[in-house]
Design an enzyme around this catalytic site. Structure first.
Site, PDB file in Angstrom:
ATOM      1  N   GLU A  88      39.959 -99.903 -82.171  1.00  0.00           N
ATOM      2  CA  GLU A  88      38.620 -99.420 -81.850  1.00  0.00           C
ATOM      3  C   GLU A  88      37.814-100.689 -81.632  1.00  0.00           C
ATOM      4  OE1 GLU A  88      37.411 -96.474 -81.323  1.00  0.00           O
ATOM      5  OE2 GLU A  88      39.195 -95.333 -81.847  1.00  0.00           O
ATOM      6  N   THR A 104      42.423 -97.320 -87.474  1.00  0.00           N
ATOM      7  CA  THR A 104      43.219 -97.969 -86.419  1.00  0.00           C
ATOM      8  C   THR A 104      43.357 -99.471 -86.648  1.00  0.00           C
ATOM      9  OG1 THR A 104      42.809 -96.335 -84.709  1.00  0.00           O
ATOM     10  CG2 THR A 104      43.187 -98.583 -83.959  1.00  0.00           C
ATOM     11  N   THR A 133      38.974-111.271 -82.501  1.00  0.00           N
ATOM     12  CA  THR A 133      37.647-111.485 -81.918  1.00  0.00           C
ATOM     13  C   THR A 133      36.893-112.618 -82.616  1.00  0.00           C
ATOM     14  OG1 THR A 133      35.479-110.429 -81.694  1.00  0.00           O
ATOM     15  CG2 THR A 133      36.841-109.639 -83.477  1.00  0.00           C
ATOM     16  N   ASP A 134      35.935-113.197 -81.909  1.00  0.00           N
ATOM     17  CA  ASP A 134      35.075-114.208 -82.542  1.00  0.00           C
ATOM     18  C   ASP A 134      34.085-113.572 -83.526  1.00  0.00           C
ATOM     19  OD1 ASP A 134      33.391-112.959 -80.704  1.00  0.00           O
ATOM     20  OD2 ASP A 134      32.730-114.807 -79.715  1.00  0.00           O
ATOM     21  N   GLU A 135      33.970-112.223 -83.487  1.00  0.00           N
ATOM     22  CA  GLU A 135      32.980-111.574 -84.365  1.00  0.00           C
ATOM     23  C   GLU A 135      33.345-111.700 -85.848  1.00  0.00           C
ATOM     24  OE1 GLU A 135      31.311-107.891 -83.177  1.00  0.00           O
ATOM     25  OE2 GLU A 135      31.401-108.392 -81.055  1.00  0.00           O
ATOM     26  N   TYR A 158      32.977-103.070 -87.336  1.00  0.00           N
ATOM     27  CA  TYR A 158      34.029-103.507 -86.404  1.00  0.00           C
ATOM     28  C   TYR A 158      34.555-104.879 -86.812  1.00  0.00           C
ATOM     29  CZ  TYR A 158      35.955-105.823 -82.245  1.00  0.00           C
ATOM     30  OH  TYR A 158      36.750-106.554 -81.387  1.00  0.00           O
ATOM     31  N   SER A 161      36.612-104.853 -89.922  1.00  0.00           N
ATOM     32  CA  SER A 161      37.971-104.300 -89.748  1.00  0.00           C
ATOM     33  C   SER A 161      38.880-105.310 -89.052  1.00  0.00           C
ATOM     34  CB  SER A 161      37.918-102.972 -88.971  1.00  0.00           C
ATOM     35  OG  SER A 161      37.554-103.184 -87.620  1.00  0.00           O
ATOM     36  N   LYS A 162      38.338-106.062 -88.092  1.00  0.00           N
ATOM     37  CA  LYS A 162      39.169-107.064 -87.412  1.00  0.00           C
ATOM     38  C   LYS A 162      39.470-108.239 -88.359  1.00  0.00           C
ATOM     39  CE  LYS A 162      40.393-107.068 -83.641  1.00  0.00           C
ATOM     40  NZ  LYS A 162      41.562-106.459 -82.920  1.00  0.00           N
ATOM     41  N   TYR A 349      52.578 -87.832 -66.694  1.00  0.00           N
ATOM     42  CA  TYR A 349      53.600 -88.240 -67.669  1.00  0.00           C
ATOM     43  C   TYR A 349      54.166 -87.106 -68.493  1.00  0.00           C
ATOM     44  CZ  TYR A 349      52.669 -93.217 -67.090  1.00  0.00           C
ATOM     45  OH  TYR A 349      52.549 -94.482 -66.596  1.00  0.00           O
TER      46      TYR A 349
HETATM   47  P1  NAD Z   1      39.472-101.112 -75.454  1.00  0.00           P
HETATM   48  O1  NAD Z   1      38.615-100.285 -76.354  1.00  0.00           O
HETATM   49  O2  NAD Z   1      39.157-101.174 -73.998  1.00  0.00           O
HETATM   50  O3  NAD Z   1      40.996-100.624 -75.570  1.00  0.00           O
HETATM   51  C1  NAD Z   1      41.592-100.319 -76.789  1.00  0.00           C
HETATM   52  C2  NAD Z   1      42.884 -99.554 -76.512  1.00  0.00           C
HETATM   53  O4  NAD Z   1      43.508 -99.262 -77.782  1.00  0.00           O
HETATM   54  C3  NAD Z   1      42.656 -98.223 -75.798  1.00  0.00           C
HETATM   55  O5  NAD Z   1      43.566 -98.079 -74.740  1.00  0.00           O
HETATM   56  C4  NAD Z   1      42.927 -97.187 -76.895  1.00  0.00           C
HETATM   57  O6  NAD Z   1      43.438 -95.948 -76.394  1.00  0.00           O
HETATM   58  C5  NAD Z   1      43.948 -97.912 -77.760  1.00  0.00           C
HETATM   59  N1  NAD Z   1      43.971 -97.403 -79.128  1.00  0.00           N
HETATM   60  C6  NAD Z   1      42.900 -97.184 -79.947  1.00  0.00           C
HETATM   61  N2  NAD Z   1      43.301 -96.673 -81.120  1.00  0.00           N
HETATM   62  C7  NAD Z   1      44.655 -96.596 -81.064  1.00  0.00           C
HETATM   63  C8  NAD Z   1      45.645 -96.162 -81.987  1.00  0.00           C
HETATM   64  N3  NAD Z   1      45.324 -95.686 -83.210  1.00  0.00           N
HETATM   65  N4  NAD Z   1      46.948 -96.231 -81.620  1.00  0.00           N
HETATM   66  C9  NAD Z   1      47.288 -96.691 -80.371  1.00  0.00           C
HETATM   67  N5  NAD Z   1      46.395 -97.081 -79.458  1.00  0.00           N
HETATM   68  C10 NAD Z   1      45.089 -97.052 -79.801  1.00  0.00           C
HETATM   69  O7  NAD Z   1      39.502-102.546 -76.099  1.00  0.00           O
HETATM   70  P2  NAD Z   1      39.455-103.992 -75.412  1.00  0.00           P
HETATM   71  O8  NAD Z   1      38.049-104.363 -75.158  1.00  0.00           O
HETATM   72  O9  NAD Z   1      40.450-104.034 -74.326  1.00  0.00           O
HETATM   73  O10 NAD Z   1      39.983-104.892 -76.634  1.00  0.00           O
HETATM   74  C11 NAD Z   1      41.374-105.041 -76.858  1.00  0.00           C
HETATM   75  C12 NAD Z   1      41.585-105.898 -78.088  1.00  0.00           C
HETATM   76  O11 NAD Z   1      40.982-107.172 -77.888  1.00  0.00           O
HETATM   77  C13 NAD Z   1      40.964-105.323 -79.355  1.00  0.00           C
HETATM   78  O12 NAD Z   1      41.842-105.595 -80.418  1.00  0.00           O
HETATM   79  C14 NAD Z   1      39.661-106.106 -79.505  1.00  0.00           C
HETATM   80  O13 NAD Z   1      39.308-106.195 -80.869  1.00  0.00           O
HETATM   81  C15 NAD Z   1      40.062-107.457 -78.938  1.00  0.00           C
HETATM   82  N6  NAD Z   1      38.963-108.227 -78.344  1.00  0.00           N
HETATM   83  C16 NAD Z   1      38.142-107.659 -77.403  1.00  0.00           C
HETATM   84  C17 NAD Z   1      37.159-108.441 -76.792  1.00  0.00           C
HETATM   85  C18 NAD Z   1      36.242-107.877 -75.735  1.00  0.00           C
HETATM   86  O14 NAD Z   1      35.303-108.557 -75.317  1.00  0.00           O
HETATM   87  N7  NAD Z   1      36.458-106.664 -75.240  1.00  0.00           N
HETATM   88  C19 NAD Z   1      37.003-109.785 -77.170  1.00  0.00           C
HETATM   89  C20 NAD Z   1      37.857-110.310 -78.162  1.00  0.00           C
HETATM   90  C21 NAD Z   1      38.844-109.532 -78.728  1.00  0.00           C
HETATM   91  O1  DAU Z   2      32.610-111.182 -79.069  1.00  0.00           O
HETATM   92  C1  DAU Z   2      33.731-110.401 -78.803  1.00  0.00           C
HETATM   93  C2  DAU Z   2      33.361-108.946 -78.862  1.00  0.00           C
HETATM   94  O2  DAU Z   2      32.591-108.665 -77.683  1.00  0.00           O
HETATM   95  C3  DAU Z   2      34.568-108.016 -78.923  1.00  0.00           C
HETATM   96  O3  DAU Z   2      35.274-108.255 -80.121  1.00  0.00           O
HETATM   97  C4  DAU Z   2      34.127-106.559 -78.869  1.00  0.00           C
HETATM   98  O4  DAU Z   2      35.268-105.705 -78.836  1.00  0.00           O
HETATM   99  C5  DAU Z   2      33.322-106.355 -77.602  1.00  0.00           C
HETATM  100  O5  DAU Z   2      32.844-105.025 -77.544  1.00  0.00           O
HETATM  101  C6  DAU Z   2      32.156-107.335 -77.538  1.00  0.00           C
HETATM  102  O6  DAU Z   2      31.160-107.031 -78.550  1.00  0.00           O
HETATM  103  P1  DAU Z   2      29.584-107.074 -78.248  1.00  0.00           P
HETATM  104  O7  DAU Z   2      28.904-106.199 -79.224  1.00  0.00           O
HETATM  105  O8  DAU Z   2      29.110-108.468 -78.113  1.00  0.00           O
HETATM  106  O9  DAU Z   2      29.596-106.403 -76.762  1.00  0.00           O
HETATM  107  P2  DAU Z   2      28.633-105.327 -76.080  1.00  0.00           P
HETATM  108  O10 DAU Z   2      29.010-105.278 -74.636  1.00  0.00           O
HETATM  109  O11 DAU Z   2      28.592-104.050 -76.833  1.00  0.00           O
HETATM  110  O12 DAU Z   2      27.199-106.004 -76.202  1.00  0.00           O
HETATM  111  C7  DAU Z   2      26.940-107.289 -75.644  1.00  0.00           C
HETATM  112  C8  DAU Z   2      25.518-107.660 -76.007  1.00  0.00           C
HETATM  113  O13 DAU Z   2      24.618-106.790 -75.311  1.00  0.00           O
HETATM  114  C9  DAU Z   2      25.194-107.469 -77.489  1.00  0.00           C
HETATM  115  O14 DAU Z   2      24.310-108.500 -77.902  1.00  0.00           O
HETATM  116  C10 DAU Z   2      24.493-106.127 -77.549  1.00  0.00           C
HETATM  117  C11 DAU Z   2      23.790-106.041 -76.206  1.00  0.00           C
HETATM  118  N1  DAU Z   2      23.669-104.671 -75.639  1.00  0.00           N
HETATM  119  C12 DAU Z   2      24.782-103.907 -75.571  1.00  0.00           C
HETATM  120  C13 DAU Z   2      24.725-102.627 -75.056  1.00  0.00           C
HETATM  121  C14 DAU Z   2      25.956-101.747 -74.999  1.00  0.00           C
HETATM  122  C15 DAU Z   2      22.441-104.245 -75.147  1.00  0.00           C
HETATM  123  O15 DAU Z   2      21.427-104.961 -75.190  1.00  0.00           O
HETATM  124  N2  DAU Z   2      22.388-102.975 -74.621  1.00  0.00           N
HETATM  125  C16 DAU Z   2      23.464-102.141 -74.558  1.00  0.00           C
HETATM  126  O16 DAU Z   2      23.330-100.979 -74.088  1.00  0.00           O
END
Ligand code: NAD
Ligand code: DAU
Length: 352
Positions: A88, A104, A133-135, A158, A161-162, A349
């Site tokens: 998530e 998850t 993640t850097d979070e 979030y 959990s990470k 599928y």
């Molecule tokens: P996303 O939400 O787009 O995709 C997550 C995927 O995981 C989805 O396809 C979902 O169906 C699957 N999933 C969720 N729960 C599951 C479960 N219980 N079993 C099997 N599959 C499950 O996420 P994302 O943005 O692609 O991020 C992918 C990974 O990278 C995550 O671990 C996230 O923490 C990490 N990450 C994301 C970012 C970012 O900016 N998006 C940055 C750093 C790290």
């Molecule tokens: O830093 C890595 C992380 O980046 C990942 O681990 C997360 O999975 C990914 O979702 C992302 O987290 P953020 O919270 O930084 O991303 P988000 O796109 O939700 O938000 C980016 C910034 O924009 C944050 O400061 C919140 C702000 N924001 C976000 C939304 C959705 C708004 O101002 N308005 C919005 O509607």
């Protein structure tokens, strides 16, 4: 040609996972790639339409938080590598429903670790790569950068959990000798990102003339990285890092949210030819995210120096590519917003 391997990629139907699956399947034809995904709201098999018929790719629908299913999967398939992305991932959802993130991100990760531990022989070159993640490092003030040495200080459900899943991965490495690598990356953007995240949300809202919600005054700072540069970093770390290594990965590309939104407005004005009525009029300052982390910024010199990685897509180019992709794939966006993407699995599928 790389030696044959069977790699499990979890979360491959999501945003980053789909780019990692595409890269691995096409660059390493000798690998068998199994994509395990539960297909939550964030999982979309339309993300992988272009590669789904390749002979070295298979999709399995399943839940990493189901320990019996995960153990059986490892028993049947004998993977020798795991790239674990399933999670998530949306901070706002974690504030509303933290339990899903525990389920998850923590339990799911521990189930995968247990299965890897049960079936892997330490000498076989197996490897568990946890995508994090850097979070986990918390929030920066105006100065400073996160590095591999920064102490953990997660502040959202979030992030907690990470952080917990990172600790479990390291604990299994330390206690049981499980071969692992771990990467903590900054904010990704690019094609196939679910339009709940800032950049695709802004693009989609402008498309429909809807308000653009900016939290507080939009002064929070994120370090943006084009998703294909992250996939390239994952590929390098998975193949070349030593066991137990951690790398922080970022774009060295910090922007205030309001400036990102303004850049997107300008690009969309240009693309849609709406110069007379700029999308900036849609910007709406709304209540802040509870506990909103102020600034994230990564020092990625370790991966740059040790593995020779560097991002190749600069922010202007990456935003242009991203806007073009969403405007060329309005059907993808419409399927996501209407929910039609959720029937893809049943249509393509379920009968196989
Ligand atoms: P996303 O939400 O787009 O995709 C997550 C995927 O995981 C989805 O396809 C979902 O169906 C699957 N999933 C969720 N729960 C599951 C479960 N219980 N079993 C099997 N599959 C499950 O996420 P994302 O943005 O692609 O991020 C992918 C990974 O990278 C995550 O671990 C996230 O923490 C990490 N990450 C994301 C970012 C970012 O900016 N998006 C940055 C750093 C790290
Ligand atoms: O830093 C890595 C992380 O980046 C990942 O681990 C997360 O999975 C990914 O979702 C992302 O987290 P953020 O919270 O930084 O991303 P988000 O796109 O939700 O938000 C980016 C910034 O924009 C944050 O400061 C919140 C702000 N924001 C976000 C939304 C959705 C708004 O101002 N308005 C919005 O509607």
């Amino acid at each position: 040609m790389q030696a044959e391997r069977h790699i499990l990629i979890t979360g491959g139907a999501g945003f980053i996972g789909s780019h990692v699956v595409r890269r691995m399947v096409t660059r390493y034809p000798n690998y068998r790639i199994t994509n395990l995904d539960k297909l939550t709201y964030a999982g979309n098999l339309e993300n992988l339409r272009d590669i789904e018929t390749l002979p070295n790719y298979q999709f399995i629908r399943g839940d990493i938080a189901d320990p019996v299913f995960v153990m059986e999967l490892f028993r049947t398939h004998r993977f020798d590598g795991v790239i674990h992305l399933a999670a998530e991932s949306h901070v706002d959802r974690s504030i509303i429903a933290p339990d899903d993130f525990v389920y998850t991100n923590i339990i799911g990760t521990v189930n995968l670790l247990n299965a890897a531990r049960a079936f892997w022989n330490k000498d076989q070159g197996c490897r568990f790569h946890h995508i994090s993640t850097d979070e986990v490092f918390g929030s920066l003030g105006e100065a400073g950068y996160f590095t591999e040495q920064t102490p953990y200080d997660p502040r959202s459900p979030y992030a907690a959990s990470k952080a917990s899943s990172d600790f479990f991965v390291r604990a299994y490495g330390h206690t049981y000798g499980l071969p692992y690598v771990l990467t903590n990356c900054s904010n990704n953007y690019g094609p196939y990102q679910f339009p709940e995240k800032l950049i695709p949300l802004v693009i989609n809202n402008i498309r429909h003339g809807r308000p653009i919600p900016v939290y507080a005054q939009g002064q929070n700072v994120r370090d943006w990285l084009y998703v294909e540069d992250h996939a390239a970093a994952i590929d390098l770390v998975f193949h070349r890092a030593v066991n137990g290594a951690t790398y922080t990965i970022g774009g060295n590309n910090e922007w205030r949210n309001i400036d990102v939104v303004r850049k997107l407005c300008a690009l969309m004005d240009q693309k849609l030819g709406r110069r007379g009525e700029s999308a900036e009029r849609l910007i709406t300052f709304v209540a802040d995210r509870p506990g909103h982390d102020y600034r994230y910024a990564i020092n990625s010199s370790k991966i740059r120096q040790e593995l020779g990685w560097a991002p190749v897509v600069d922010f202007d180019e990456g935003l242009r590519r991203t806007v073009d992709w969403y405007l060329d794939h309005t059907e993808w966006l419409d399927h996501v917003t209407s929910g039609a993407y959720r029937t893809y699995y049943e249509r393509m599928y379920a009968g196989r």
